[in-house]
Scaffold this active site. Structure first.
Site, PDB file in Angstrom:
ATOM      1  N   GLU A 259       0.893  -1.172   0.000  1.00  0.00           N
ATOM      2  CA  GLU A 259       0.000   0.000   0.000  1.00  0.00           C
ATOM      3  C   GLU A 259       0.922   1.210   0.000  1.00  0.00           C
ATOM      4  O   GLU A 259       1.491   1.547   1.035  1.00  0.00           O
ATOM      5  CB  GLU A 259      -0.890   0.005   1.245  1.00  0.00           C
ATOM      6  CG  GLU A 259      -1.856  -1.150   1.346  1.00  0.00           C
ATOM      7  CD  GLU A 259      -3.059  -1.015   0.420  1.00  0.00           C
ATOM      8  OE1 GLU A 259      -3.239   0.071  -0.174  1.00  0.00           O
ATOM      9  OE2 GLU A 259      -3.803  -1.988   0.279  1.00  0.00           O
ATOM     10  N   GLU A 390       4.272  13.808  -3.811  1.00  0.00           N
ATOM     11  CA  GLU A 390       3.275  13.595  -2.772  1.00  0.00           C
ATOM     12  C   GLU A 390       3.514  14.666  -1.713  1.00  0.00           C
ATOM     13  O   GLU A 390       4.563  14.675  -1.056  1.00  0.00           O
ATOM     14  CB  GLU A 390       3.449  12.188  -2.188  1.00  0.00           C
ATOM     15  CG  GLU A 390       2.287  11.762  -1.342  1.00  0.00           C
ATOM     16  CD  GLU A 390       2.404  10.337  -0.809  1.00  0.00           C
ATOM     17  OE1 GLU A 390       3.519   9.792  -0.756  1.00  0.00           O
ATOM     18  OE2 GLU A 390       1.359   9.779  -0.448  1.00  0.00           O
TER      19      GLU A 390
HETATM   20  P1  NAD Z   1       8.103   5.311   4.780  1.00  0.00           P
HETATM   21  O1  NAD Z   1       8.101   4.527   3.514  1.00  0.00           O
HETATM   22  O2  NAD Z   1       9.225   6.248   5.011  1.00  0.00           O
HETATM   23  O3  NAD Z   1       8.111   4.332   6.027  1.00  0.00           O
HETATM   24  C1  NAD Z   1       7.109   3.342   6.192  1.00  0.00           C
HETATM   25  C2  NAD Z   1       7.649   2.261   7.088  1.00  0.00           C
HETATM   26  O4  NAD Z   1       8.749   1.630   6.452  1.00  0.00           O
HETATM   27  C3  NAD Z   1       8.161   2.737   8.449  1.00  0.00           C
HETATM   28  O5  NAD Z   1       7.826   1.763   9.414  1.00  0.00           O
HETATM   29  C4  NAD Z   1       9.660   2.781   8.243  1.00  0.00           C
HETATM   30  O6  NAD Z   1      10.374   2.579   9.433  1.00  0.00           O
HETATM   31  C5  NAD Z   1       9.850   1.601   7.332  1.00  0.00           C
HETATM   32  N1  NAD Z   1      11.066   1.616   6.507  1.00  0.00           N
HETATM   33  C6  NAD Z   1      11.668   2.686   5.928  1.00  0.00           C
HETATM   34  N2  NAD Z   1      12.737   2.276   5.208  1.00  0.00           N
HETATM   35  C7  NAD Z   1      12.792   0.920   5.336  1.00  0.00           C
HETATM   36  C8  NAD Z   1      13.659  -0.088   4.822  1.00  0.00           C
HETATM   37  N3  NAD Z   1      14.678   0.219   4.029  1.00  0.00           N
HETATM   38  N4  NAD Z   1      13.405  -1.379   5.146  1.00  0.00           N
HETATM   39  C9  NAD Z   1      12.362  -1.692   5.931  1.00  0.00           C
HETATM   40  N5  NAD Z   1      11.518  -0.788   6.453  1.00  0.00           N
HETATM   41  C10 NAD Z   1      11.729   0.505   6.152  1.00  0.00           C
HETATM   42  O7  NAD Z   1       6.689   6.019   4.852  1.00  0.00           O
HETATM   43  P2  NAD Z   1       6.102   6.955   5.989  1.00  0.00           P
HETATM   44  O8  NAD Z   1       6.771   8.277   5.902  1.00  0.00           O
HETATM   45  O9  NAD Z   1       6.088   6.245   7.312  1.00  0.00           O
HETATM   46  O10 NAD Z   1       4.577   7.064   5.522  1.00  0.00           O
HETATM   47  C11 NAD Z   1       4.188   7.913   4.521  1.00  0.00           C
HETATM   48  C12 NAD Z   1       4.001   7.172   3.220  1.00  0.00           C
HETATM   49  O11 NAD Z   1       3.111   6.093   3.405  1.00  0.00           O
HETATM   50  C13 NAD Z   1       3.369   8.041   2.150  1.00  0.00           C
HETATM   51  O12 NAD Z   1       4.007   7.819   0.917  1.00  0.00           O
HETATM   52  C14 NAD Z   1       1.929   7.535   2.109  1.00  0.00           C
HETATM   53  O13 NAD Z   1       1.262   7.754   0.895  1.00  0.00           O
HETATM   54  C15 NAD Z   1       2.114   6.105   2.397  1.00  0.00           C
HETATM   55  N6  NAD Z   1       0.878   5.503   2.887  1.00  0.00           N
HETATM   56  C16 NAD Z   1       0.178   4.686   2.052  1.00  0.00           C
HETATM   57  C17 NAD Z   1      -1.028   4.137   2.474  1.00  0.00           C
HETATM   58  C18 NAD Z   1      -1.825   3.242   1.563  1.00  0.00           C
HETATM   59  O14 NAD Z   1      -2.698   2.546   2.051  1.00  0.00           O
HETATM   60  N7  NAD Z   1      -1.556   3.213   0.256  1.00  0.00           N
HETATM   61  C19 NAD Z   1      -1.515   4.413   3.761  1.00  0.00           C
HETATM   62  C20 NAD Z   1      -0.771   5.253   4.592  1.00  0.00           C
HETATM   63  C21 NAD Z   1       0.424   5.786   4.145  1.00  0.00           C
END
Ligand code: NAD
Length: 489
Positions: A259, A390
């Site tokens: 997602e 975004e």
């Molecule tokens: P992010 O991708 O920075 O982090 C998400 C998660 O991934 C966190 O738990 C983070 O610690 C982890 N993470 C980061 N790098 C990683 C790696 N290399 N290996 C493993 N885990 C890692 O996103 P964010 O800033 O927490 O959230 C915002 C993003 O999430 C936005 O792009 C938003 O659109 C998206 N989002 C999507 C949905 C959906 O249902 N499509 C819902 C909510 C948020």
């Protein structure tokens, strides 16, 4: 700090939850979880390293066979009991979400209702997993088709909906008979910890759900993803990180649900009910301080109503009261951290340089927290940087269009495809838009689509798979076909 706040924080576990026990992590420094409205530390919690991650996977793997054989009704009842407990503690969950994430209490209450619904919905789905039985066309045998849990799952969640993003994964996984390791975002891990404590009280068997919190996401997650005992990865977060995880998952050919990010178009036609469109815009843009994957990212408004729409939207934005989420009267909280606030400033400056006008906002708010004023940018020029990023914050850029074909072309001009919104009173046009907008979801004359009973998810680079609805549990099941020769019957 008010008494309620410290009493609540004292109830939140600060360890890792592995094999039914709260343990300390092996990571060096604890994680300091910050209140984005004050910049102060709320709580320090355990910091897992790669060894802890693998220990959590071992626990999930060892619990898998027994959990898969646990009667669906029992699995359902664990989820249902948790649902009831979360409902009893709704105020505590709402306050915790608001404290660590920053959203106003009223919105946090909304997240508790929405997020908890995934536990109830999937408790109901657990007992409806079915298969089919039929004759082979040649008549020489029968086919029996069953659905089985895929196996231990690894969930990684973002910071923006600390409860709902966790329950949307835990609910269907446990209902399907999968055990899980969950890694919440390091910025907002407290709600997941409190949820798991609540599940423990509801009778969660050891190993079925394990939680690791870490400031070293990549190095803690990679060994789990590379381990052959893992069979499923489910991620919600940015497209950038999703791509990396898909790459890592390819090695083991993991079943993957992603997602990812969004860049939602919000189209307003000149025949729209403008009041409804502005209401919808406030929901689609300002829910979660603009920090939702479903957030309207580009307002695409027909020429004749563009100025009026901008004026009315700006008036609503100006009426918002910025403050700490739990404070009386707050209707908008801070963005999540300093980096996010700097990004808002950069986006405004760049968009103005590229020809846009600031109708309202455009600058940081006052106070120690990461406040940024709700912002409307009018006359944003096609091709502006902001239209391809975004935003993830309280900025509403408005682009003008002339006719339906141009609106659709602008709306689809992105690599993302999570959700789109369209406002028109013309039903035929509405149906044409539903068919031509390249998104996994469309809100027709509404600014809010999320519902536990509906399949949530995107097309294009917004992801793979669906969460919620009848589809949500399928992500944790795989199909087994059995051939029974006619001679055996
Ligand atoms: P992010 O991708 O920075 O982090 C998400 C998660 O991934 C966190 O738990 C983070 O610690 C982890 N993470 C980061 N790098 C990683 C790696 N290399 N290996 C493993 N885990 C890692 O996103 P964010 O800033 O927490 O959230 C915002 C993003 O999430 C936005 O792009 C938003 O659109 C998206 N989002 C999507 C949905 C959906 O249902 N499509 C819902 C909510 C948020």
């Amino acid at each position: 700090m008010s008494l309620n706040e410290s009493e609540l924080l004292a109830k939140v576990p600060t360890g890792l939850f592995i094999n039914g026990k709260w343990v300390r992590g092996g990571g060096e420094e604890p994680i300091a979880v910050e209140d984005p409205a004050t910049g102060k530390t709320l709580l320090e919690i355990a910091n897992a390293n790669a060894t802890d991650g693998l220990a959590a996977l071992t626990a999930a793997d060892e619990a898998q066979a027994k959990w898969a054989k646990t009667p669906p009704r029992e699995r359902a009842e664990l989820l249902r009991r948790t649902f009831d407990l979360v409902r009893e503690r709704a105020e505590e969950f709402a306050m915790l979400i608001s404290l660590e994430m920053g959203k106003p209490l009223a919105e946090a209450r909304g997240e508790v209702t929405y997020g908890n619904e995934f536990l109830r919905w999937f408790s109901e789905e657990a007992v409806r997993i079915s298969g089919r039985f039929g004759s082979l066309p040649e008549g020489h045998g029968r086919m029996l088709i069953a659905q089985r849990p895929v196996g231990p799952a690894f969930a990684i969640t973002p910071w923006n909906f600390p409860l709902a993003m966790a329950t949307r994964k835990i609910g269907p996984a446990l209902a399907a008979g999968c055990t899980m390791v969950i890694k919440p975002a390091e910025l907002t891990p407290l709600t997941t910890l409190f949820l798991v404590k609540t599940m423990e009280e509801a009778g969660l068997p050891a190993g079925v759900l394990n939680v690791i919190t870490t400031s070293a996401s990549a190095s803690t997650s990679a060994p789990i993803i590379a381990d052959p005992r893992l069979r499923k990865i489910t991620f919600t977060g940015s497209t950038q990180v999703g791509r990396k995880l898909l790459e890592q998952s390819a090695f083991q050919v993991l079943k993957a649900s992603m997602e990812l990010g969004g860049n939602a178009p919000f189209i307003v036609f000149d025949d729209a009910n403008l009041d409804a469109a502005v209401e919808g815009a406030m929901l689609a843009k300002m829910r979660n301080i603009g920090q939702a994957c479903t957030a309207a990212n580009r307002f695409i408004v027909q020429d004749a109503v563009a100025d009026e729409f901008a004026k009315r939207l700006a008036a609503k934005m100006e009426a918002l009261k910025l403050g700490r989420g739990i404070a009386e009267g707050t209707t908008m909280g801070p963005v999540i951290n300093e980096k996010a606030r700097e990004n808002m400033q950069r986006l405004v400056e760049t968009t103005v340089k590229q020809g846009a006008d600031v109708v309202t906002g455009g600058e940081v708010g006052s106070g120690a927290g990461y406040f940024f004023k709700p912002t409307v940018l009018a006359n944003v020029q096609p091709g502006s940087t902001i239209l391809n990023e975004e935003i993830f914050g309280p900025i509403a850029p408005i682009v003008r269009f002339k006719d339906e074909a141009e609106a659709v072309r602008l709306a689809n001009d992105t690599e993302f495809g999570l959700v789109s919104y369209a406002f028109t009173e013309d039903l035929k046009r509405g149906m044409r838009l539903v068919e031509s907008l390249d998104t996994g979801m469309t809100g027709l004359n509404t600014g809010l689509v999320s519902n536990a009973a509906a399949p949530f998810g995107g097309v294009k680079q917004s992801g793979l798979g669906r969460e919620g609805g009848l589809e949500g549990i399928q992500e944790y099941l795989e199909t087994k076909y059995v051939m029974i020769p006619a001679t055996e019957i």
